[in-house]
Write a protein that holds these residues in place. Structure first.
Motif, PDB file in Angstrom:
ATOM      1  N   PHE A 197     -66.868  38.539 -20.717  1.00 29.73           N
ATOM      2  CA  PHE A 197     -67.821  38.521 -21.834  1.00 29.73           C
ATOM      3  C   PHE A 197     -67.904  37.133 -22.442  1.00 29.73           C
ATOM      4  O   PHE A 197     -68.986  36.658 -22.780  1.00 29.73           O
ATOM      5  CB  PHE A 197     -67.396  39.540 -22.892  1.00 29.73           C
ATOM      6  N   ALA A 198     -66.757  36.474 -22.571  1.00 26.93           N
ATOM      7  CA  ALA A 198     -66.740  35.134 -23.156  1.00 26.93           C
ATOM      8  C   ALA A 198     -67.574  34.156 -22.340  1.00 26.93           C
ATOM      9  O   ALA A 198     -68.129  33.192 -22.879  1.00 26.93           O
ATOM     10  CB  ALA A 198     -65.299  34.624 -23.271  1.00 26.93           C
ATOM     11  N   GLY A 199     -67.694  34.413 -21.014  1.00 22.82           N
ATOM     12  CA  GLY A 199     -68.472  33.527 -20.160  1.00 22.82           C
ATOM     13  C   GLY A 199     -69.969  33.542 -20.458  1.00 22.82           C
ATOM     14  O   GLY A 199     -70.672  32.584 -20.142  1.00 22.82           O
ATOM     15  N   VAL A 200     -70.468  34.653 -21.042  1.00 20.15           N
ATOM     16  CA  VAL A 200     -71.903  34.733 -21.347  1.00 20.15           C
ATOM     17  C   VAL A 200     -72.169  34.834 -22.843  1.00 20.15           C
ATOM     18  O   VAL A 200     -73.327  34.849 -23.260  1.00 20.15           O
ATOM     19  CB  VAL A 200     -72.552  35.950 -20.632  1.00 20.15           C
ATOM     20  N   GLU A 201     -71.125  34.905 -23.650  1.00 20.83           N
ATOM     21  CA  GLU A 201     -71.302  35.144 -25.079  1.00 20.83           C
ATOM     22  C   GLU A 201     -72.167  34.084 -25.740  1.00 20.83           C
ATOM     23  O   GLU A 201     -73.017  34.400 -26.581  1.00 20.83           O
ATOM     24  CB  GLU A 201     -69.937  35.198 -25.759  1.00 20.83           C
ATOM     25  N   GLY A 202     -71.978  32.823 -25.372  1.00 21.08           N
ATOM     26  CA  GLY A 202     -72.736  31.760 -26.000  1.00 21.08           C
ATOM     27  C   GLY A 202     -74.218  31.788 -25.699  1.00 21.08           C
ATOM     28  O   GLY A 202     -75.009  31.119 -26.372  1.00 21.08           O
ATOM     29  N   LEU A 241     -67.343  35.691  -7.366  1.00 22.45           N
ATOM     30  CA  LEU A 241     -66.363  34.625  -7.167  1.00 22.45           C
ATOM     31  C   LEU A 241     -65.535  34.410  -8.429  1.00 22.45           C
ATOM     32  O   LEU A 241     -64.302  34.262  -8.365  1.00 22.45           O
ATOM     33  CB  LEU A 241     -67.081  33.330  -6.779  1.00 22.45           C
ATOM     34  N   GLU A 242     -66.179  34.392  -9.598  1.00 24.58           N
ATOM     35  CA  GLU A 242     -65.458  34.212 -10.861  1.00 24.58           C
ATOM     36  C   GLU A 242     -64.488  35.360 -11.114  1.00 24.58           C
ATOM     37  O   GLU A 242     -63.365  35.150 -11.584  1.00 24.58           O
ATOM     38  CB  GLU A 242     -66.450  34.109 -12.020  1.00 24.58           C
ATOM     39  N   GLU A 243     -64.915  36.569 -10.779  1.00 23.09           N
ATOM     40  CA  GLU A 243     -64.049  37.734 -10.962  1.00 23.09           C
ATOM     41  C   GLU A 243     -62.777  37.606 -10.125  1.00 23.09           C
ATOM     42  O   GLU A 243     -61.667  37.844 -10.609  1.00 23.09           O
ATOM     43  CB  GLU A 243     -64.815  38.996 -10.580  1.00 23.09           C
ATOM     44  N   GLU A 244     -62.929  37.208  -8.865  1.00 19.04           N
ATOM     45  CA  GLU A 244     -61.775  37.059  -7.987  1.00 19.04           C
ATOM     46  C   GLU A 244     -60.903  35.887  -8.435  1.00 19.04           C
ATOM     47  O   GLU A 244     -59.663  35.982  -8.422  1.00 19.04           O
ATOM     48  CB  GLU A 244     -62.247  36.841  -6.545  1.00 19.04           C
ATOM     49  N   ALA A 245     -61.523  34.772  -8.825  1.00 21.34           N
ATOM     50  CA  ALA A 245     -60.756  33.603  -9.262  1.00 21.34           C
ATOM     51  C   ALA A 245     -59.964  33.915 -10.527  1.00 21.34           C
ATOM     52  O   ALA A 245     -58.811  33.486 -10.672  1.00 21.34           O
ATOM     53  CB  ALA A 245     -61.695  32.420  -9.502  1.00 21.34           C
ATOM     54  N   ARG A 246     -60.562  34.643 -11.459  1.00 17.01           N
ATOM     55  CA  ARG A 246     -59.841  35.032 -12.672  1.00 17.01           C
ATOM     56  C   ARG A 246     -58.631  35.894 -12.337  1.00 17.01           C
ATOM     57  O   ARG A 246     -57.556  35.732 -12.919  1.00 17.01           O
ATOM     58  CB  ARG A 246     -60.765  35.790 -13.637  1.00 17.01           C
ATOM     59  N   GLU A 255     -58.591  46.344 -16.278  1.00 19.09           N
ATOM     60  CA  GLU A 255     -58.372  44.914 -16.527  1.00 19.09           C
ATOM     61  C   GLU A 255     -59.118  44.512 -17.799  1.00 19.09           C
ATOM     62  O   GLU A 255     -60.137  43.820 -17.761  1.00 19.09           O
ATOM     63  CB  GLU A 255     -58.845  44.106 -15.318  1.00 19.09           C
ATOM     64  N   TYR A 256     -58.598  44.935 -18.923  1.00 20.81           N
ATOM     65  CA  TYR A 256     -59.318  44.783 -20.180  1.00 20.81           C
ATOM     66  C   TYR A 256     -59.373  43.332 -20.646  1.00 20.81           C
ATOM     67  O   TYR A 256     -60.382  42.889 -21.198  1.00 20.81           O
ATOM     68  CB  TYR A 256     -58.676  45.675 -21.253  1.00 20.81           C
ATOM     69  N   GLU A 257     -58.305  42.587 -20.439  1.00 15.42           N
ATOM     70  CA  GLU A 257     -58.323  41.177 -20.837  1.00 15.42           C
ATOM     71  C   GLU A 257     -59.297  40.378 -19.972  1.00 15.42           C
ATOM     72  O   GLU A 257     -59.994  39.487 -20.465  1.00 15.42           O
ATOM     73  CB  GLU A 257     -56.916  40.594 -20.721  1.00 15.42           C
ATOM     74  N   LEU A 258     -59.366  40.705 -18.675  1.00 10.01           N
ATOM     75  CA  LEU A 258     -60.325  40.019 -17.813  1.00 10.01           C
ATOM     76  C   LEU A 258     -61.754  40.390 -18.199  1.00 10.01           C
ATOM     77  O   LEU A 258     -62.677  39.575 -18.061  1.00 10.01           O
ATOM     78  CB  LEU A 258     -60.070  40.381 -16.344  1.00 10.01           C
ATOM     79  N   ALA A 259     -61.953  41.627 -18.660  1.00  9.22           N
ATOM     80  CA  ALA A 259     -63.283  42.027 -19.123  1.00  9.22           C
ATOM     81  C   ALA A 259     -63.708  41.182 -20.320  1.00  9.22           C
ATOM     82  O   ALA A 259     -64.864  40.751 -20.411  1.00  9.22           O
ATOM     83  CB  ALA A 259     -63.294  43.514 -19.493  1.00  9.22           C
ATOM     84  N   LEU A 260     -62.768  40.916 -21.239  1.00  8.46           N
ATOM     85  CA  LEU A 260     -63.081  40.067 -22.393  1.00  8.46           C
ATOM     86  C   LEU A 260     -63.364  38.636 -21.962  1.00  8.46           C
ATOM     87  O   LEU A 260     -64.220  37.960 -22.530  1.00  8.46           O
ATOM     88  CB  LEU A 260     -61.925  40.101 -23.391  1.00  8.46           C
ATOM     89  N   GLU A 261     -62.648  38.156 -20.931  1.00  8.23           N
ATOM     90  CA  GLU A 261     -62.922  36.813 -20.423  1.00  8.23           C
ATOM     91  C   GLU A 261     -64.319  36.746 -19.806  1.00  8.23           C
ATOM     92  O   GLU A 261     -65.029  35.749 -19.956  1.00  8.23           O
ATOM     93  CB  GLU A 261     -61.871  36.430 -19.376  1.00  8.23           C
TER      94      GLU A 261
END
Length: 472
Positions: free
Chosen positions: A374-379, A301-306, A366-372
């Motif tokens: 990663f940011a979702g689990v980085e913390g 769902l997050e992937e599609e929403a992004r 989709e490299y920018e979405l891939a970084l987003e």
């Protein structure tokens, strides 16, 4: 001394002793009352401290949100030079739009001597602009104001339409009288206050990542490219759905946008139900199974929403608002609920799904979405990297992040490829940035040319093999 005198002496001594004891009791009573008052005052201070402690989490939350959005405010709000050139900027809008300004009046409320100025970091600046223009020139002027790189807005305007009978032969010559109020805010943070330290700031900031992103998004100025009249008779078209700028533009119809959002809302509700199911699991097996299903559903769902958010597919305002409230905000709520439930270790299912999501984004370019993603689990990775069973997933996520960053950095490199020279005997050199390079030579720091093919050059950049077409 006779017996009577003895009795009087004894009586006087007893009376004096009783008086002394009474005085001591009276003085101690005053001390007791004073101590009781001190106890009451101390208890009041304790209650005030408890109230302050109870309010501290909410206060810390607001401070973190404010600090993380301050940089956005600095970027979009005018600085002192912009304010000094405000009238000049409005004159530029006049020239670009074709309008004719008759008056510019400063309507800024004088607060130079007001105590209220110290209570806010924002200083309002406002002007009333009177001009003549036709409908589309007025819309162009509005577009220049509200799409300016610095924040400006039009809280109100008045329009006195031109009389129709004066322009019966050529309505395009109609000039309306317009009074426009233009305002902005100058950002001037208060000085002198000491920056408070917040324990665990980074961890608390990561938990608020969704809300911080939402606030930053609200503060970001959305650009709209005004296309002019486009043969329209009436400029007051439905503002909820912009017209297509040109044939062939991929713009979803209102019905398709509504259906897209309804599908995402339904999937979000399903994820919310899965969250409730996971919270209600009564044994370990059920907990693991429910969490796995939830993470897979939520990640997809997050992937599609992004993707929908990044591509700007939603132009119909009701669909756009519903998408933000019932999809993005609800996803953030679910993620916060999961973060609060997780202790120190992120579930392996979360790491697996993160790896899968980043892999899909990389495969789709989709490299920018891939970084987003990663940011979702980085913390949540610092604790996981110390666990042998989770370390491989952390390494894979960081490798995918490195690949995405490297590809984006490689795309930004200034490589002027002019051609290839064949020296014979399988020897070729490439002309890059005015110099010749053979395979195995460094073109730039961390950038090596590894092979020359008929249609492309292959490089190794930061340990990642990448290609650049010869046509570029």
């Amino acid at each position: 001394m006779d017996a009577k005198q003895k009795m009087l002496a004894i009586g006087g001594g007893g009376l004096l002793l009783a008086a002394l004891q009474g005085f001591l009791v009276w003085s101690q009573q005053g001390t007791i009352e004073e101590m009781r008052g001190e106890v009451v005052a101390f208890e009041s201070k304790i209650e005030q401290a408890r109230t302050k402690i109870a309010k501290t989490p909410d206060l810390e939350r607001e401070v973190i949100l404010r600090r993380e959005t301050d940089e956005v405010a600095k970027r979009i709000l005018p600085n002192n030079d912009d304010i000094l050139n405000f009238v000049r900027t409005l004159r530029e809008f006049e020239e670009q739009s074709g309008a004719t300004i008759s008056q510019i009046k400063d309507k800024t409320t004088s607060t130079s001597n007001s105590k209220k100025k110290d209570k806010s970091d924002f200083e309002r600046v406002a002007y009333a602009v009177n001009f003549e223009a036709d409908s589309f020139q007025m819309l162009a002027f509005l577009d220049f104001v509200e799409s300016h790189q610095r924040f400006m807005r039009v809280p109100s305007f008045k329009l006195k339409a031109a009389k129709r009978d004066h322009y019966a032969e050529d309505p395009t010559l109609a000039r309306h009288e317009v009074e426009l109020e233009v305002e902005t805010y100058r950002y001037q943070p208060r000085s002198g206050s000491k920056r408070a330290e917040i324990d665990g700031y980074e961890r608390k900031r990561d938990l608020l990542a969704t809300e911080i992103s939402a606030r930053q998004r609200e503060m970001t100025i959305e650009a709209y490219d005004y296309k002019g009249a486009r043969n329209r008779r009436d400029p007051w078209v439905d503002p909820r759905m912009p017209a297509n700028s040109a044939p062939g533009d991929l713009v979803l119809s209102i019905e398709d946008q509504i259906r897209l959002v309804e599908d995402l809302v339904a999937r979000t509700k399903e994820a919310s139900d899965l969250l409730d199911r996971w919270k209600g699991a009564n044994n370990l097996i059920a907990d693991i199974e429910a969490r796995s299903v939830l993470e897979k559903s939520l990640a997809a769902l997050e992937e599609e929403a992004r993707r929908v958010d990044a591509e700007g597919q939603l132009l119909f305002l009701p669909a756009q608002q519903r998408f933000h409230v019932e999809v993005l905000d609800e996803i953030g709520r679910i993620r916060e609920s999961l973060a609060e439930s997780d202790d120190l270790q992120v579930p392996i299912a979360v790491l697996e799904q993160g790896v899968e999501t980043m892999r899909n984004h990389l495969a789709n370019g989709e490299y920018e979405l891939a970084l987003e993603a990663f940011a979702g689990v980085e913390g949540r990775l610092p604790g996981a990297e110390r666990d042998p069973s989770r370390r491989p997933y952390v390494d894979q996520l960081e490798q995918y992040r490195h690949m995405a960053r490297t590809v984006l950095e490689f795309a930004d490199l200034a490589l002027d490829v002019r051609g290839v020279v064949d020296l014979g005997g399988d020897r070729k050199v490439a002309l890059i940035n005015g110099k010749t390079y053979a395979p195995g030579e460094l073109v730039a720091p961390e950038l090596m040319l590894v092979s020359i093919e008929s249609d492309q050059l292959s490089f190794v950049f930061k340990e990642v093999k990448l290609t650049r077409p010869l046509s570029q």
